[in-house]
Design a protein around this motif. Structure first.
Motif, PDB file in Angstrom:
ATOM      1  N   MET B  89      42.672 -15.868  87.776  1.00 55.69           N
ATOM      2  CA  MET B  89      44.395 -16.756  87.849  1.00 55.69           C
ATOM      3  C   MET B  89      44.006 -17.588  88.701  1.00 55.69           C
ATOM      4  SD  MET B  89      45.361 -15.482  85.798  1.00 55.69           S
ATOM      5  CE  MET B  89      44.607 -14.606  84.425  1.00 55.69           C
ATOM      6  N   PHE B  91      41.837 -20.395  89.154  1.00 54.49           N
ATOM      7  CA  PHE B  91      41.807 -21.512  87.896  1.00 54.49           C
ATOM      8  C   PHE B  91      42.574 -22.163  87.495  1.00 54.49           C
ATOM      9  CE2 PHE B  91      37.862 -19.305  87.457  1.00 54.49           C
ATOM     10  CZ  PHE B  91      36.995 -20.286  88.062  1.00 54.49           C
ATOM     11  N   ILE B  92      44.070 -21.209  87.259  1.00 53.02           N
ATOM     12  CA  ILE B  92      45.348 -22.203  86.609  1.00 53.02           C
ATOM     13  C   ILE B  92      45.893 -23.040  87.808  1.00 53.02           C
ATOM     14  CG2 ILE B  92      47.295 -21.017  85.679  1.00 53.02           C
ATOM     15  CD1 ILE B  92      45.812 -18.734  84.402  1.00 53.02           C
ATOM     16  N   LEU B  95      44.686 -26.057  87.904  1.00 48.04           N
ATOM     17  CA  LEU B  95      44.738 -26.900  86.951  1.00 48.04           C
ATOM     18  C   LEU B  95      46.090 -26.964  87.185  1.00 48.04           C
ATOM     19  CD1 LEU B  95      44.175 -27.379  83.555  1.00 48.04           C
ATOM     20  CD2 LEU B  95      45.584 -25.544  83.242  1.00 48.04           C
ATOM     21  N   ILE B  96      47.113 -26.056  87.866  1.00 50.35           N
ATOM     22  CA  ILE B  96      48.833 -26.935  87.660  1.00 50.35           C
ATOM     23  C   ILE B  96      48.682 -27.901  89.141  1.00 50.35           C
ATOM     24  CG2 ILE B  96      50.860 -26.396  88.955  1.00 50.35           C
ATOM     25  CD1 ILE B  96      50.390 -22.850  88.373  1.00 50.35           C
ATOM     26  N   MET B  99      46.969 -31.133  86.557  1.00 53.03           N
ATOM     27  CA  MET B  99      48.248 -31.736  85.610  1.00 53.03           C
ATOM     28  C   MET B  99      49.649 -32.217  85.840  1.00 53.03           C
ATOM     29  SD  MET B  99      46.195 -32.146  82.906  1.00 53.03           S
ATOM     30  CE  MET B  99      44.529 -32.128  84.107  1.00 53.03           C
ATOM     31  N   LEU B 100      49.750 -31.995  87.237  1.00 51.71           N
ATOM     32  CA  LEU B 100      50.867 -32.356  87.576  1.00 51.71           C
ATOM     33  C   LEU B 100      50.893 -33.833  88.296  1.00 51.71           C
ATOM     34  CD1 LEU B 100      53.014 -29.319  88.890  1.00 51.71           C
ATOM     35  CD2 LEU B 100      53.485 -30.349  86.862  1.00 51.71           C
ATOM     36  N   GLU B 102      48.401 -35.499  87.798  1.00 48.60           N
ATOM     37  CA  GLU B 102      48.223 -36.763  86.504  1.00 48.60           C
ATOM     38  C   GLU B 102      49.971 -37.257  86.325  1.00 48.60           C
ATOM     39  OE1 GLU B 102      45.428 -37.500  86.240  1.00 48.60           O
ATOM     40  OE2 GLU B 102      45.546 -39.203  83.989  1.00 48.60           O
ATOM     41  N   GLY B 103      49.896 -36.398  85.861  1.00 53.19           N
ATOM     42  CA  GLY B 103      51.735 -36.502  85.033  1.00 53.19           C
ATOM     43  C   GLY B 103      51.796 -37.756  85.573  1.00 53.19           C
TER      44      GLY B 103
END
Lengths: 255, 113
Positions: B89, B91-92, B95-96, B99-100, B102-103
């Motif tokens: 987990m 890795f999640i 990722l969070i 990606m946040l 990046e957003g």
């Protein structure tokens, strides 16, 4: 009598050892659930990314109006409850759905516990309650989707839109489809459909598995097999579906 | 487990009151935490958004812990199984964060900064 020899070795894998003291089926279910957790994380993280790439609503919540210019406040979108038309009850219906799913998870644990005791009657009873909980949840979700798609009478002016083959200026959108919606940017409805839809599909397949296990309990298949491990395995899947909803509830509806 | 199978009885083992009690206890905790989430959502002022989000995430992790640990029985499995489920987990989490970040960059470039 015929399967008594089989029952003695049933917990061992073919190599004669038992990795992590778990049976083959349970271990594989766990690994499947890890991969499924990644899938759902992908969806929820994509939601987070796209949401943070849109401007947030900056005014006071009481002045909030729907607009495709900014991301909506979820509690302003999901505030309807069946039979209580026109009354603003933010997130109440989603809350009820959450409690239904948690309760059906509890009845599932009770079914697994009864399975350990080889109590056929109790397994049947609790599996049936779990199925009822799952079907109720699906019914609630069908209502919520219908309400989301049909929309509210007021609608929202979303500006330029491509409707029935031609561009329309100042188009008033009522409800939602995959292209436009009255609640916010198009991505908002897309994520609603995809995330709750993918979860709902898991609930549906969970209900199918639960029914299969219930049926096989009733016909005495697990009694003859000598153990109720299958109840435990679909139980893991069912709890996972509940777990995903806990995350969807927080990150899609509350935040 | 094995002994009951080899005896080959169809006798039903009576329910363990302690186990049932534990299940009910976890169910009540899950219900209370969900109710508290509602209280935080509607009783705390809207401008404390960051604190509210932090509380929601904390409560979600508490609920997830009880569901995975007790209902899915993971905290009673051997440690190697527990960690082979929990550790991936990480890795999640990465990722969070990625990606946040990046957003926000997408938002800034769209706003013309």
């Amino acid at each position: 009598m015929a399967n008594s020899a089989a029952s003695v070795v049933k917990n061992l894998w073919n190599g004669g050892v038992e990795p992590m003291k778990a049976s083959y089926g349970k271990l594989m279910m766990w690994f499947f659930l890890v991969s499924d957790a990644f899938t759902f994380s992908g969806l929820l993280v994509a939601y987070g990314m796209v949401r943070s790439a849109h401007t947030a609503y900056s005014g006071a919540p009481k002045d909030f109006v729907f607009s495709s210019e900014y991301w909506p406040i979820p509690e302003k979108v999901f505030e309807a409850v069946p039979f209580l038309h026109g009354i603003s009850l933010p997130l109440v219906f989603v809350g009820i759905m959450t409690f239904i799913l948690i309760l059906s998870s509890v009845t599932m644990v009770l079914a697994v516990e009864a399975g350990h005791r080889r109590d056929k009657k109790s397994v049947e009873k609790w599996m049936l309650w779990t199925i009822v909980g799952g079907l109720t949840f699906l019914g609630c979700q069908a209502w919520e989707w219908t309400h989301f798609i049909v929309g509210t009478e007021e609608g929202t002016i979303i500006g330029r839109a491509f409707i029935d083959g031609e561009w329309v200026e100042g188009f008033k959108m009522i409800g939602a489809n995959l292209t436009y919606n009255q609640y916010g940017p198009p991505d908002f409805a897309a994520f609603f459909f995809f995330i709750t839809g993918f979860h709902g599909f898991h609930v549906f397949s969970g209900v199918v598995f639960n029914f299969l296990v219930y049926y096989r309990t009733v016909t005495g298949m697990y009694e003859r097999r000598g153990h109720y491990e299958m109840v435990e395995k679909v139980g893991l899947y069912w709890h996972f579906v509940d777990l995903v909803w806990v995350f969807v509830f927080t990150f899609f509806y509350l935040v | 487990m094995e002994t009951t199978n080899t005896q080959h009885t169809t006798e039903v083992i009576p329910a363990d009151k302690e186990k049932i009690k534990q299940i009910i206890k976890v169910a009540v905790i899950l219900g209370i935490v969900t109710a508290l989430e509602f209280a935080v959502a509607f009783l705390m002022p809207h401008d404390m958004h960051t604190i509210k989000v932090a509380i929601f995430i904390g409560m979600t992790i508490v609920k997830a812990g009880y569901i995975v640990g007790e209902f899915m029985h993971l905290s009673h499995e051997v440690k190697s199984l527990l960690w082979s489920i929990i550790l991936p987990m990480v890795f999640i989490l990465w990722l969070i964060v990625a990606m946040l970040y990046e957003g926000n960059s997408v938002l800034e470039s769209n706003m013309g900064y």
